[in-house]
Motif scaffolding. Structure first.
Motif, short mmCIF file in Angstrom:
data_model
loop_
_atom_site.label_atom_id
_atom_site.label_comp_id
_atom_site.label_asym_id
_atom_site.label_seq_id
_atom_site.Cartn_x
_atom_site.Cartn_y
_atom_site.Cartn_z
N SER A 1 36.39 44.66 42.14
CA SER A 1 36.22 46.05 42.22
C SER A 1 34.88 45.98 42.60
CB SER A 1 36.50 46.76 40.94
OG SER A 1 35.69 47.81 41.06
N ASP A 2 34.51 46.88 43.81
CA ASP A 2 33.11 47.13 44.18
C ASP A 2 32.30 47.97 43.22
OD1 ASP A 2 33.49 45.60 46.33
OD2 ASP A 2 34.07 47.45 47.69
N GLU A 3 32.79 48.56 42.25
CA GLU A 3 31.84 49.16 41.40
C GLU A 3 30.76 48.55 40.58
OE1 GLU A 3 33.93 50.79 37.66
OE2 GLU A 3 35.63 49.52 38.56
N TYR A 4 30.87 47.13 40.46
CA TYR A 4 29.97 46.30 39.62
C TYR A 4 29.04 45.85 40.80
CZ TYR A 4 33.82 46.30 36.20
OH TYR A 4 34.74 46.58 35.39
N ILE A 5 29.06 45.99 41.72
CA ILE A 5 28.14 45.24 42.62
C ILE A 5 26.97 46.22 43.01
CG2 ILE A 5 27.80 44.41 44.89
CD1 ILE A 5 30.80 43.99 45.01
N TYR A 6 25.68 45.68 42.70
CA TYR A 6 24.54 46.39 43.05
C TYR A 6 24.12 46.02 44.43
CZ TYR A 6 23.10 42.02 40.66
OH TYR A 6 22.90 40.93 39.95
N PRO A 7 23.25 46.64 45.03
CA PRO A 7 23.02 46.50 46.57
C PRO A 7 22.60 45.22 47.05
CG PRO A 7 22.17 48.95 45.94
CD PRO A 7 22.61 47.90 44.55
N GLU A 8 21.65 44.79 46.01
CA GLU A 8 20.91 43.41 46.46
C GLU A 8 21.98 42.38 46.40
OE1 GLU A 8 20.20 45.41 44.15
OE2 GLU A 8 17.96 45.99 44.30
N LEU A 9 23.10 42.53 45.76
CA LEU A 9 24.18 41.46 45.76
C LEU A 9 25.31 41.64 46.74
CD1 LEU A 9 24.19 39.25 43.66
CD2 LEU A 9 26.34 40.80 42.52
N GLU A 10 25.21 42.74 47.50
CA GLU A 10 26.26 42.95 48.68
C GLU A 10 26.29 41.80 49.86
OE1 GLU A 10 26.27 47.07 50.04
OE2 GLU A 10 27.22 47.71 47.86
N PRO A 11 25.16 41.31 50.35
CA PRO A 11 25.24 40.62 51.20
C PRO A 11 25.95 39.22 50.92
CG PRO A 11 22.87 41.42 51.11
CD PRO A 11 23.87 41.87 49.97
N PHE A 12 25.38 38.72 49.44
CA PHE A 12 25.84 37.46 49.07
C PHE A 12 27.49 37.62 48.76
CE2 PHE A 12 27.21 35.83 44.95
CZ PHE A 12 27.00 34.28 45.27
N ILE A 13 27.96 38.77 48.30
CA ILE A 13 29.35 39.02 48.04
C ILE A 13 30.20 39.01 49.43
CG2 ILE A 13 31.17 40.44 47.13
CD1 ILE A 13 29.56 39.99 44.72
N ARG A 14 29.47 39.65 50.51
CA ARG A 14 30.14 39.77 51.61
C ARG A 14 30.17 38.23 52.29
NH1 ARG A 14 26.67 42.92 54.62
NH2 ARG A 14 26.36 44.33 52.84
N THR A 15 29.21 37.39 52.08
CA THR A 15 29.20 36.22 52.70
C THR A 15 30.28 35.36 51.86
OG1 THR A 15 26.93 36.43 52.96
CG2 THR A 15 27.73 34.05 53.39
N ILE A 16 30.09 35.27 50.77
CA ILE A 16 31.25 34.50 49.67
C ILE A 16 32.79 35.08 50.31
CG2 ILE A 16 32.12 34.51 47.43
CD1 ILE A 16 29.61 32.76 47.74
N ARG A 17 32.96 36.29 50.33
CA ARG A 17 34.23 36.78 50.59
C ARG A 17 34.48 36.33 51.88
NH1 ARG A 17 34.48 42.97 48.50
NH2 ARG A 17 35.32 42.58 46.58
N LYS A 18 33.73 36.43 52.96
CA LYS A 18 34.04 35.99 54.44
C LYS A 18 34.44 34.59 54.30
CE LYS A 18 32.67 36.12 58.93
NZ LYS A 18 33.16 34.81 59.16
N GLN A 19 33.52 33.83 53.85
CA GLN A 19 33.69 32.37 53.51
C GLN A 19 35.01 31.99 52.78
OE1 GLN A 19 30.48 30.54 51.81
NE2 GLN A 19 29.26 30.68 53.76
N HIS A 20 35.40 32.67 51.88
CA HIS A 20 36.64 32.60 51.10
C HIS A 20 37.80 32.77 52.13
CE1 HIS A 20 39.28 32.25 47.56
NE2 HIS A 20 39.82 33.71 47.99
N ALA A 21 37.83 33.97 52.71
CA ALA A 21 38.71 34.31 53.67
C ALA A 21 38.96 33.49 54.81
CB ALA A 21 38.40 35.57 54.25
N ASP A 22 37.92 32.61 55.41
CA ASP A 22 37.77 31.96 56.48
C ASP A 22 38.57 30.73 55.59
OD1 ASP A 22 36.56 33.63 58.06
OD2 ASP A 22 34.55 32.57 57.81
N ILE A 23 38.21 30.20 54.64
CA ILE A 23 39.00 29.08 53.99
C ILE A 23 40.46 29.20 53.80
CG2 ILE A 23 38.84 27.58 51.92
CD1 ILE A 23 36.09 28.12 51.50
N LEU A 24 40.75 30.44 53.47
CA LEU A 24 42.11 30.74 53.39
C LEU A 24 42.81 30.72 54.60
CD1 LEU A 24 42.49 33.53 50.59
CD2 LEU A 24 42.75 31.29 50.30
N SER A 25 42.35 31.39 55.60
CA SER A 25 42.70 31.43 56.84
C SER A 25 42.94 29.79 57.59
CB SER A 25 42.26 32.26 57.86
OG SER A 25 41.29 31.69 58.65
#
Ligand code: ADP
Length: 441
Positions: free
Chosen positions: A195-219
């Motif tokens: 859930s996005d509710e825990y993410i503070y703004p400074e962490l967003e780019p990191f989470i976005r990158t991690i998620r994208k990498q995760h999605a890339d790995i999955l695909s």
């Protein structure tokens, strides 16, 4: 991480406490010094105004010693500088004070003051001299801690504050690190349902990158899985045919023509298997290819001409007119790969063409854009399939592809080679009218 925050915070706090203590001491000291000056001025004025020292009998004053235990030193100096009375030392043994700066100033201007470092370590002597109405000078002095001494005396308190601050820092850094790490720890547990509710703004780019990498790995994993399934299926079909025909050949009573037919089928399917395996190997080599490795400068036009010559026979078999036009165009890349790209495109243009059709190859330089164009007036590609033809094993018409020796990997290889060369592919096609592939280097 927690320890690092702790160390940094503690150091910061300790340095802040020390700097604050030093600056507060100095600020306080200058205020305090001002106060001492003022007190001495007032005291001297009061003593003068009592007129006591104008008329006092000094011997009597000395004998009674009324001023012996006060923290103030009082000295009475005669008009010639002789010390008449001092409540701390014996006046008779004291040297002439005429030339003492504060005394001199008092004789001349009515008053004078000076601060002198004391013989006692860490102490300063404050002097204030005032001229009495009878012309003598009354001097008072006080011994006061020097600024360094004030700081040294404050040190135990500073130390206690530092201990408290270190404790506070440990607690704060613990809480801070916990708060900082909480979303990351949660993310580590489940990267998808997060859930996005825990993410503070400074962490967003990191989470976005991690998620994208995760999605890339999955695909990528999914693509690999699909590819493996497709490969197995594609290999299975000719192999099943080969096994089937081989079994049938065991029947020796079969007529020779039929035996010939089965042998031909076995040969055809084996060829097909080989072509498939070659394409698969090619793709996996391209996956591993380091960009720019083996790159050289060469003439794209000359290379295309060579390719066309080799495919001329294929074209003739289908009564297709193969032509090339253009100009010498130097590009940087791997010749073997570009040759393969040209072969695949031209082969497709022949394969998906009709009897008596045309294939035009062009190499040209337009506004510094180096273009390779392969155009045919064949069957064309339906709009919905345009994007997908570059996928591995995707064919618009499976039976036609297979019947003409296609593997479904040709355009995937083309796309891969273009990517390695940073080239752009565009596809323009009209169903029933023809197809144009443009590679821009
Ligand atoms: P294949 O080995 O089947 O030719 P490709 O990856 O080279 O595989 O091409 C994928 C599909 O794209 C083909 O099966 C065919 O349907 C379509 N295609 C490719 N080139 C052309 C063309 N020049 N004209 C029409 N269709 C084409």
């Amino acid at each position: 991480m927690k320890q690092r925050i702790n160390y940094r915070l503690t150091w910061l706090a300790v340095i802040a406490v020390i700097i604050t203590s030093i600056s507060v001491t100095f600020a306080y000291y200058s205020f305090f010094e001002e106060q001492v000056h003022e007190d001495m001025r007032v005291t001297a004025k009061i003593l003068k105004d009592t007129e006591y020292f104008d008329t006092a009998n000094y011997q009597e004053l000395e004998e009674k010693n009324t001023l012996e235990n006060v923290s103030l030193r009082v000295t009475l100096i005669d008009v010639d500088g002789t010390v008449l009375y001092d409540n701390v030392s014996d006046a008779k043994t004291m040297e002439n004070h005429k030339n003492r700066p504060e005394v001199k100033s008092a004789f001349e201007k009515g008053n004078g003051d000076i601060v002198r470092t004391s013989d006692t370590v860490g102490k300063n002597n404050y002097y204030y001299a005032i001229k009495l109405d009878n012309g003598m000078v009354l001097r008072i002095s006080r011994q006061v801690d020097a600024v360094l001494m004030v700081f040294v005396k404050a040190l135990p308190l500073v130390f206690i504050i530092i201990v408290f601050i270190i404790q506070a820092c440990v607690i704060i850094s613990h809480l801070l690190a916990k708060r900082l790490m909480a979303p990351i720890e949660k993310l580590a547990l489940n990267i998808e349902e997060y859930s996005d509710e825990y993410i503070y703004p400074e962490l967003e780019p990191f989470i976005r990158t991690i998620r994208k990498q995760h999605a890339d790995i999955l695909s990528a994993a999914k693509a690999r899985q699909d590819f493996t399934a497709n490969v197995s299926h594609e290999l299975k079909t000719p192999l099943t045919a080969i096994t089937g025909y081989a079994q049938l050949l065991h029947n020796h009573e079969m007529p020779v023509e039929q035996q010939d037919h089965f042998a031909t089928e076995i040969e055809k399917n084996s060829d097909r298997l080989l072509v498939l395996i070659e394409d698969i190997i090619r793709l996996s080599e391209l996956d591993d290819a380091d960009s720019e490795e083996g790159f050289e400068e060469f003439d794209l036009f000359a290379l295309a001409k060579d390719g066309i010559n080799a495919l001329e026979i294929n074209a003739q078999k289908k009564n297709i007119l193969l032509s090339i036009e253009g100009e010498s165009t130097i590009i940087r890349g791997r010749q073997d790969l570009i040759r393969e790209l040209i072969d695949n495109l031209v082969q497709n243009a022949i394969r998906y063409n009709s009897e008596g059709g045309h294939v035009w190859v062009q190499v040209k330089n337009v506004n510094n854009r180096k273009l390779l164009i392969v155009k045919d007036d064949g069957i064309g590609i339906p709009v919905d399939d345009k994007e997908r033809v570059f996928e591995r094993f995707y064919r618009v018409d499976k039976s036609r592809s297979k019947a003409t020796g296609g593997t479904g990997l040709g355009l995937a290889i083309v796309k891969h080679i273009a990517e390695i060369h940073d080239a752009r592919i565009s596809l323009d096609s009209t169903l029933g009218a023809g197809t144009t592939f443009t590679i821009e280097f």
